[in-house]
Motif scaffolding. Structure first.
Motif, PDB file in Angstrom:
ATOM      1  N   GLY A  96     131.428  20.015 143.982  1.00 13.33           N
ATOM      2  CA  GLY A  96     131.347  21.191 144.703  1.00 13.33           C
ATOM      3  C   GLY A  96     132.397  21.545 145.944  1.00 13.33           C
ATOM      4  O   GLY A  96     132.916  22.671 145.871  1.00 13.33           O
ATOM      5  N   VAL A  97     132.981  20.425 146.322  1.00  7.67           N
ATOM      6  CA  VAL A  97     133.933  20.816 147.263  1.00  7.67           C
ATOM      7  C   VAL A  97     135.336  21.311 146.676  1.00  7.67           C
ATOM      8  O   VAL A  97     135.982  21.980 147.070  1.00  7.67           O
ATOM      9  N   ALA A  98     135.760  20.689 145.418  1.00 10.42           N
ATOM     10  CA  ALA A  98     136.712  21.308 144.678  1.00 10.42           C
ATOM     11  C   ALA A  98     136.617  22.633 144.298  1.00 10.42           C
ATOM     12  O   ALA A  98     137.180  23.698 144.071  1.00 10.42           O
ATOM     13  N   ALA A  99     135.392  22.837 143.690  1.00  9.34           N
ATOM     14  CA  ALA A  99     134.935  24.343 143.106  1.00  9.34           C
ATOM     15  C   ALA A  99     134.877  25.207 144.233  1.00  9.34           C
ATOM     16  O   ALA A  99     135.280  26.370 143.905  1.00  9.34           O
ATOM     17  N   CYS A 100     134.535  24.929 145.496  1.00 10.82           N
ATOM     18  CA  CYS A 100     134.383  25.908 146.616  1.00 10.82           C
ATOM     19  C   CYS A 100     135.919  26.238 146.786  1.00 10.82           C
ATOM     20  O   CYS A 100     136.405  27.438 147.140  1.00 10.82           O
ATOM     21  N   ALA A 101     136.890  25.386 146.730  1.00 10.90           N
ATOM     22  CA  ALA A 101     138.214  25.599 147.205  1.00 10.90           C
ATOM     23  C   ALA A 101     138.864  26.409 145.959  1.00 10.90           C
ATOM     24  O   ALA A 101     139.651  27.461 146.273  1.00 10.90           O
ATOM     25  N   LEU A 102     138.484  26.285 144.956  1.00 10.78           N
ATOM     26  CA  LEU A 102     138.965  26.884 143.572  1.00 10.78           C
ATOM     27  C   LEU A 102     138.364  28.583 143.854  1.00 10.78           C
ATOM     28  O   LEU A 102     139.251  29.625 143.634  1.00 10.78           O
ATOM     29  N   GLY A 103     137.062  28.438 144.079  1.00  7.83           N
ATOM     30  CA  GLY A 103     136.693  30.000 144.514  1.00  7.83           C
ATOM     31  C   GLY A 103     137.635  30.846 145.215  1.00  7.83           C
ATOM     32  O   GLY A 103     137.713  31.880 145.118  1.00  7.83           O
ATOM     33  N   SER A 104     137.922  30.209 146.433  1.00 14.91           N
ATOM     34  CA  SER A 104     138.821  30.995 147.583  1.00 14.91           C
ATOM     35  C   SER A 104     140.239  31.021 146.959  1.00 14.91           C
ATOM     36  O   SER A 104     140.672  32.329 147.239  1.00 14.91           O
ATOM     37  N   TYR A 105     140.736  30.154 146.081  1.00 10.80           N
ATOM     38  CA  TYR A 105     142.115  30.352 145.754  1.00 10.80           C
ATOM     39  C   TYR A 105     142.038  31.480 144.686  1.00 10.80           C
ATOM     40  O   TYR A 105     142.970  32.388 144.889  1.00 10.80           O
ATOM     41  N   LEU A 106     140.814  31.638 143.810  1.00 13.89           N
ATOM     42  CA  LEU A 106     141.068  32.809 142.878  1.00 13.89           C
ATOM     43  C   LEU A 106     140.921  34.296 143.608  1.00 13.89           C
ATOM     44  O   LEU A 106     141.265  35.093 143.261  1.00 13.89           O
ATOM     45  N   VAL A 107     140.136  34.036 144.682  1.00 13.95           N
ATOM     46  CA  VAL A 107     140.169  35.470 145.474  1.00 13.95           C
ATOM     47  C   VAL A 107     141.329  35.690 146.038  1.00 13.95           C
ATOM     48  O   VAL A 107     142.053  36.714 146.240  1.00 13.95           O
ATOM     49  N   GLU A 108     142.097  34.429 146.764  1.00  9.17           N
ATOM     50  CA  GLU A 108     143.299  34.672 147.505  1.00  9.17           C
ATOM     51  C   GLU A 108     144.406  35.284 146.854  1.00  9.17           C
ATOM     52  O   GLU A 108     145.176  36.042 147.248  1.00  9.17           O
ATOM     53  N   HIS A 109     144.348  34.857 145.391  1.00 12.53           N
ATOM     54  CA  HIS A 109     145.351  35.284 144.402  1.00 12.53           C
ATOM     55  C   HIS A 109     144.999  36.529 143.544  1.00 12.53           C
ATOM     56  O   HIS A 109     145.714  36.690 142.726  1.00 12.53           O
ATOM     57  N   HIS A 110     144.159  37.034 143.691  1.00 11.41           N
ATOM     58  CA  HIS A 110     143.447  38.296 143.293  1.00 11.41           C
ATOM     59  C   HIS A 110     143.587  38.094 141.754  1.00 11.41           C
ATOM     60  O   HIS A 110     143.767  38.946 141.029  1.00 11.41           O
ATOM     61  N   VAL A 111     143.004  36.838 141.298  1.00 10.25           N
ATOM     62  CA  VAL A 111     143.071  36.397 139.936  1.00 10.25           C
ATOM     63  C   VAL A 111     141.915  37.321 139.182  1.00 10.25           C
ATOM     64  O   VAL A 111     142.396  37.821 137.860  1.00 10.25           O
ATOM     65  N   PHE A 112     140.936  37.747 139.549  1.00  9.14           N
ATOM     66  CA  PHE A 112     139.980  38.448 138.780  1.00  9.14           C
ATOM     67  C   PHE A 112     139.869  39.916 139.291  1.00  9.14           C
ATOM     68  O   PHE A 112     139.518  40.813 138.521  1.00  9.14           O
ATOM     69  N   LYS A 113     139.925  40.220 140.803  1.00 10.35           N
ATOM     70  CA  LYS A 113     140.141  41.577 141.071  1.00 10.35           C
ATOM     71  C   LYS A 113     140.913  41.578 142.350  1.00 10.35           C
ATOM     72  O   LYS A 113     141.141  40.504 143.123  1.00 10.35           O
ATOM     73  N   GLU A 114     140.939  42.631 142.949  1.00 11.53           N
ATOM     74  CA  GLU A 114     141.497  42.886 144.330  1.00 11.53           C
ATOM     75  C   GLU A 114     140.774  41.888 145.495  1.00 11.53           C
ATOM     76  O   GLU A 114     139.462  41.954 145.213  1.00 11.53           O
ATOM     77  N   LYS A 115     141.439  41.786 146.429  1.00 10.15           N
ATOM     78  CA  LYS A 115     140.568  41.083 147.506  1.00 10.15           C
ATOM     79  C   LYS A 115     139.947  41.990 148.429  1.00 10.15           C
ATOM     80  O   LYS A 115     140.070  42.144 149.689  1.00 10.15           O
ATOM     81  N   GLU A 116     138.906  42.610 148.061  1.00  9.14           N
ATOM     82  CA  GLU A 116     138.206  43.624 148.821  1.00  9.14           C
ATOM     83  C   GLU A 116     137.152  42.791 149.574  1.00  9.14           C
ATOM     84  O   GLU A 116     136.724  41.756 149.468  1.00  9.14           O
ATOM     85  N   SER A 117     136.544  43.409 150.542  1.00  7.12           N
ATOM     86  CA  SER A 117     135.458  43.003 151.363  1.00  7.12           C
ATOM     87  C   SER A 117     134.371  42.836 150.537  1.00  7.12           C
ATOM     88  O   SER A 117     133.860  43.454 149.799  1.00  7.12           O
ATOM     89  N   GLY A 118     133.412  41.804 151.181  1.00  9.86           N
ATOM     90  CA  GLY A 118     132.236  41.384 150.456  1.00  9.86           C
ATOM     91  C   GLY A 118     132.338  40.011 149.838  1.00  9.86           C
ATOM     92  O   GLY A 118     133.319  39.456 149.751  1.00  9.86           O
ATOM     93  N   TRP A 119     131.366  39.789 148.991  1.00 13.24           N
ATOM     94  CA  TRP A 119     131.163  38.492 148.442  1.00 13.24           C
ATOM     95  C   TRP A 119     131.829  38.350 147.168  1.00 13.24           C
ATOM     96  O   TRP A 119     131.678  39.519 146.230  1.00 13.24           O
ATOM     97  N   HIS A 120     132.411  37.341 146.695  1.00 13.26           N
ATOM     98  CA  HIS A 120     133.088  37.135 145.307  1.00 13.26           C
ATOM     99  C   HIS A 120     132.609  36.021 144.878  1.00 13.26           C
ATOM    100  O   HIS A 120     132.572  34.728 145.347  1.00 13.26           O
ATOM    101  N   LYS A 121     131.981  35.843 143.542  1.00 12.92           N
ATOM    102  CA  LYS A 121     131.470  35.017 142.902  1.00 12.92           C
ATOM    103  C   LYS A 121     131.831  34.468 141.682  1.00 12.92           C
ATOM    104  O   LYS A 121     132.482  35.639 140.877  1.00 12.92           O
ATOM    105  N   VAL A 122     132.015  33.193 141.341  1.00  9.16           N
ATOM    106  CA  VAL A 122     132.579  32.798 140.301  1.00  9.16           C
ATOM    107  C   VAL A 122     131.711  31.410 139.686  1.00  9.16           C
ATOM    108  O   VAL A 122     131.304  30.689 140.398  1.00  9.16           O
TER     109      VAL A 122
END
Length: 310
Positions: A234-260
């Motif tokens: 879980g520790v690594a998965a949580c960090a990966l979730g933020s990495y994917l958001v920070e680098h706009h991997v799936f969509k723009e870094k828009e306000s709100g929750w991002h889930k993977v």
């Protein structure tokens, strides 16, 4: 000095499992206030699993204090152990509440529970805003550590980067799941890199699905834990979730929750599913959390010999 035998209740759980034999096992050891750090580490080594120890809280408003050990050392945070322990505390009636305040070595966090459609508990464990390292190993170093070619690392997804939402993990984007599943790390060299760049493990991943519900596959190679790979982290998965958001991997870094959805453990034949969520406000990720389930497998006791003063 005398030797005294102490009996400790232990509940064995399996966390984040995607099948009957999937997930990451976690023993939950109760009455741990009477144990020393070395005794806790010895017990984790006997289980050869990440183990959580339940202690009395030290702060007003907290419900429980947890300590986390792998066979070789104590950890500041273990999310899958927190999910397993919270499930036990609620299902066995030790706590009658949906939000549990937990003391950890990193501070107080919340674990929320809700009943899922299959009548299991979804446990949502709060983590911290991410920290993105600017000092990271080179692609050639990482490729050598993982036993792959430099071309197998896909920097079009994002950089090789250490990220922490509680404990730092090195994110390594790979070109596909075939590369991911065929990794053959040089662990001594991998651990040397972890030491040099102050990260606690490698988390190589590949993208499986980019549409509305993104899915990523990952593997976790922890630093000198006493075993070489985790089936769910879980520790690594949580960090990966933020990495994917920070680098706009799936969509723009828009306000709100991002889930993977993050799949792990499949190459170990211990399939696991973890859900990582990051909350963006303005241009910053200000909240992170992990959601998953645990099942209780058995209740047992262990006996240890403890030296006591006369």
């Amino acid at each position: 000095m005398n030797m005294k035998k102490i009996i400790l209740p232990v509940t064995h759980t399996r966390v984040f499992s995607a099948s009957l034999y999937g997930g990451n096992p976690c023993p939950v050891v109760f009455n741990a206030d009477q144990l020393t750090s070395q005794e806790m580490c010895t017990i984790a080594a006997q289980f050869m699993q990440e183990t959580v120890f339940v202690c009395s809280p030290q702060n007003d408003g907290s419900d429980v204090r947890l300590r986390y050990f792998v066979p070789n050392h104590e950890m500041e945070m273990c999310v899958h152990a927190t999910v397993g322990c919270t499930t036990v505390l609620i299902q066995k009636g030790f706590l009658n509440k949906t939000t549990v305040q937990i003391e950890t070595p990193l501070g107080i966090i919340s674990a929320n529970s809700e009943t899922s459609s299959d009548n299991l508990l979804n446990i949502i464990v709060e983590q911290f805003p991410p920290r993105f390292s600017q000092d990271n190993p080179s692609i050639s170093q990482v490729a050598k550590a993982l036993g792959i070619n430099v071309s197998d690392i896909d920097i079009t997804v994002g950089p090789v980067q250490s990220v922490s939402t509680s404990r730092a993990k090195l994110m390594v984007p790979l070109k596909d799941s075939e590369v991911l599943n065929s990794l053959n790390p040089d662990f001594e060299y991998l651990w040397e890199i972890c030491d040099q760049y102050e990260t606690t493990g490698f988390y190589p991943f590949s993208i499986e699905h980019r549409e509305e519900s993104p899915i990523v596959s990952a593997r976790q190679f922890p630093k000198r834990a006493g075993y070489n790979e985790d089936s769910a982290t879980g520790v690594a998965a949580c960090a990966l979730g933020s990495y994917l958001v920070e680098h706009h991997v799936f969509k723009e870094k828009e306000s709100g929750w991002h889930k993977v959805q993050i799949n792990q453990g499949f190459s170990m034949k211990k399939p696991s599913v973890i859900y990582a969520e990051s909350f963006v406000q303005g241009s910053e990720i200000i909240k992170t959390q992990i959601m998953g389930q645990a099942v209780i497998e058995s209740d047992k006791t262990i006996m240890i010999d403890k030296t006591v003063q006369n």
